[in-house]
Design an enzyme around this catalytic site. Structure first.
Site, PDB file in Angstrom:
ATOM      1  N   LEU A   1      10.908 -20.421  -5.232  1.00  0.00           N
ATOM      2  CA  LEU A   1       9.992 -19.530  -4.509  1.00  0.00           C
ATOM      3  C   LEU A   1       8.625 -19.574  -5.183  1.00  0.00           C
ATOM      4  O   LEU A   1       8.521 -19.402  -6.398  1.00  0.00           O
ATOM      5  CB  LEU A   1      10.536 -18.088  -4.551  1.00  0.00           C
ATOM      6  CG  LEU A   1       9.646 -16.996  -3.959  1.00  0.00           C
ATOM      7  CD1 LEU A   1       9.581 -17.090  -2.436  1.00  0.00           C
ATOM      8  CD2 LEU A   1      10.146 -15.601  -4.348  1.00  0.00           C
TER       9      LEU A   1
ATOM     10  N   ASP B   1       0.829  -1.212   0.000  1.00  0.00           N
ATOM     11  CA  ASP B   1       0.000   0.000   0.000  1.00  0.00           C
ATOM     12  C   ASP B   1       0.864   1.264   0.000  1.00  0.00           C
ATOM     13  O   ASP B   1       1.963   1.267   0.572  1.00  0.00           O
ATOM     14  CB  ASP B   1      -0.915  -0.021   1.234  1.00  0.00           C
ATOM     15  CG  ASP B   1      -2.055   0.985   1.111  1.00  0.00           C
ATOM     16  OD1 ASP B   1      -2.370   1.381  -0.021  1.00  0.00           O
ATOM     17  OD2 ASP B   1      -2.622   1.363   2.153  1.00  0.00           O
TER      18      ASP B   1
ATOM     19  N   HIS C   1       2.221   3.373  -9.107  1.00  0.00           N
ATOM     20  CA  HIS C   1       2.042   1.933  -9.329  1.00  0.00           C
ATOM     21  C   HIS C   1       3.221   1.368 -10.127  1.00  0.00           C
ATOM     22  O   HIS C   1       3.682   0.251  -9.865  1.00  0.00           O
ATOM     23  CB  HIS C   1       0.723   1.657 -10.054  1.00  0.00           C
ATOM     24  CG  HIS C   1      -0.492   2.078  -9.279  1.00  0.00           C
ATOM     25  ND1 HIS C   1      -0.653   1.774  -7.941  1.00  0.00           N
ATOM     26  CD2 HIS C   1      -1.594   2.791  -9.624  1.00  0.00           C
ATOM     27  CE1 HIS C   1      -1.803   2.275  -7.523  1.00  0.00           C
ATOM     28  NE2 HIS C   1      -2.399   2.902  -8.514  1.00  0.00           N
TER      29      HIS C   1
HETATM   30  C1  IPE Z   1      -5.405  -2.643  -0.199  1.00  0.00           C
HETATM   31  O1  IPE Z   1      -5.088  -1.297  -0.313  1.00  0.00           O
HETATM   32  C2  IPE Z   1      -5.354  -3.312  -1.529  1.00  0.00           C
HETATM   33  C3  IPE Z   1      -4.025  -3.423  -2.135  1.00  0.00           C
HETATM   34  C4  IPE Z   1      -2.896  -3.048  -1.621  1.00  0.00           C
HETATM   35  C5  IPE Z   1      -4.008  -4.037  -3.424  1.00  0.00           C
HETATM   36  P1  IPE Z   1      -6.220  -0.174  -0.442  1.00  0.00           P
HETATM   37  O2  IPE Z   1      -5.502   1.107  -0.572  1.00  0.00           O
HETATM   38  O3  IPE Z   1      -7.183  -0.510  -1.504  1.00  0.00           O
HETATM   39  O4  IPE Z   1      -6.935  -0.287   0.980  1.00  0.00           O
HETATM   40  P2  IPE Z   1      -7.889   0.737   1.724  1.00  0.00           P
HETATM   41  O5  IPE Z   1      -8.962   1.118   0.764  1.00  0.00           O
HETATM   42  O6  IPE Z   1      -7.068   1.916   2.125  1.00  0.00           O
HETATM   43  O7  IPE Z   1      -8.388  -0.010   2.918  1.00  0.00           O
HETATM   44  C1  IPE Z   2      -1.710   0.210  -3.340  1.00  0.00           C
HETATM   45  O1  IPE Z   2      -1.431   1.571  -3.360  1.00  0.00           O
HETATM   46  C2  IPE Z   2      -1.889  -0.367  -4.718  1.00  0.00           C
HETATM   47  C3  IPE Z   2      -3.288  -0.655  -5.077  1.00  0.00           C
HETATM   48  C4  IPE Z   2      -4.303  -0.624  -4.261  1.00  0.00           C
HETATM   49  C5  IPE Z   2      -3.544  -1.038  -6.456  1.00  0.00           C
HETATM   50  P1  IPE Z   2      -2.598   2.640  -3.344  1.00  0.00           P
HETATM   51  O2  IPE Z   2      -2.960   2.972  -4.748  1.00  0.00           O
HETATM   52  O3  IPE Z   2      -3.719   2.201  -2.479  1.00  0.00           O
HETATM   53  O4  IPE Z   2      -1.848   3.866  -2.673  1.00  0.00           O
HETATM   54  P2  IPE Z   2      -2.450   4.919  -1.661  1.00  0.00           P
HETATM   55  O5  IPE Z   2      -2.972   4.144  -0.483  1.00  0.00           O
HETATM   56  O6  IPE Z   2      -3.539   5.641  -2.383  1.00  0.00           O
HETATM   57  O7  IPE Z   2      -1.290   5.779  -1.319  1.00  0.00           O
HETATM   58 MG    MG Z   3      -4.089   2.456  -0.484  1.00  0.00          MG
END
Ligand code: IPE
Ligand code: IPE
Ligand code: MG
Length: 239
Positions: free
Chosen positions: A124, A13, A30
């Site tokens: 792995l 995240d 990303h």
């Molecule tokens: C969780 O992150 C999903 C992934 C890392 C793929 P999100 O950014 O979607 O989670 P929330 O919405 O903050 O809980």
């Molecule tokens: C996690 O990073 C990746 C996905 C959920 C695809 P985020 O896109 O949720 O990044 P933040 O939380 O907005 O910084």
């Molecule tokens: Mg996020």
């Protein structure tokens, strides 16, 4: 040397915030996240981790703005074509976990090809949870048992779940500062050690992974027992 977790799971995240802080579009975060993931897979292999499971796109992430969703789909397709030959030569077996029904024909074919190309590897196991939700997983497992007319027990559900082939995660890491599961591995994380870091996913590197592993090495995993029950019996005195 401290214990190395057999299976590490990661909620990757913080990509969006990493990009926004640099005035870049979210998809640039990303992209940077793919670089961090490549390094993480390598480092897990070097450290002797046997299974790595990452959360790449959740069931709920479909609700993001359409341009971000399509950007992520393109990134997945691009990463597949670029990374699979490397994974193949590094002994990594890739496996995708999630509901493929919402994915395009092209992406689905790419996932199947990547799995087939790396199927013989054993160094792995690398599970990529994409269009995945823990609730989806429990529901699909229960539906499969119901279809087969099998009784629903902990054991039968466990066998029908998406990660049935690997032991449950020992260590579950979440980057990005949030302290929640966000529908990741709800069943399998029952006894995982949780590790939260404020580092954003694109900043997560080998040293960060080593810090998480070292922290894991300090934990006492009791699985419901008492601390005393875990101590080896004291050597008997000999006269
Ligand atoms: C969780 O992150 C999903 C992934 C890392 C793929 P999100 O950014 O979607 O989670 P929330 O919405 O903050 O809980
Ligand atoms: C996690 O990073 C990746 C996905 C959920 C695809 P985020 O896109 O949720 O990044 P933040 O939380 O907005 O910084
Ligand atoms: Mg996020």
């Amino acid at each position: 040397m401290s214990a190395i977790p057999h299976h590490i799971a990661i909620v990757m995240d913080g990509n969006g915030r990493w990009a926004t802080r640099r005035c870049l579009p979210r998809v640039a975060g990303h992209k940077k996240g793919v670089d961090a993931l490549r390094a993480c897979v390598r480092h897990c292999g070097e450290r002797g981790v046997k299974v790595l499971t990452v959360f790449a796109f959740s069931s709920e992430n479909w609700n993001r703005p359409p341009e971000e969703v399509s950007g992520l789909m393109e990134l997945l397709a691009m990463a597949l074509s670029r990374e699979v030959p490397k994974l193949k030569s590094e002994g990594v077996r890739i496996h995708f976990v999630g509901d493929r029904s919402g994915l395009s024909e092209k992406v689905r074919a790419g996932l199947a090809q990547a799995e087939a190309a790396t199927a013989a590897n054993t160094r792995l196991v690398f599970n990529v949870c994409f269009s995945y939700g823990g609730r989806w997983d429990i529901a699909q497992a229960a539906a499969r048992l119901a279809d087969r007319g099998e009784p629903i027990t902990e054991q039968s559900l466990d066998r029908a779940m998406a990660l049935a082939d690997v032991p449950d995660p020992d260590l579950l890491i979440r980057t990005g500062g949030e302290r929640r599961l966000s529908n990741f591995l709800l069943w399998q994380a029952a006894y995982s050690e949780l590790y939260f870091t404020d580092k954003l996913w694109p900043e997560f590197n080998a040293a960060e992974l080593d810090a998480a592993i070292a922290d894991f090495g300090q934990r006492e995993r009791r699985f419901g027992r008492t601390s005393q029950q875990l101590q080896p019996p004291a050597p008997r005195k000999v006269a």
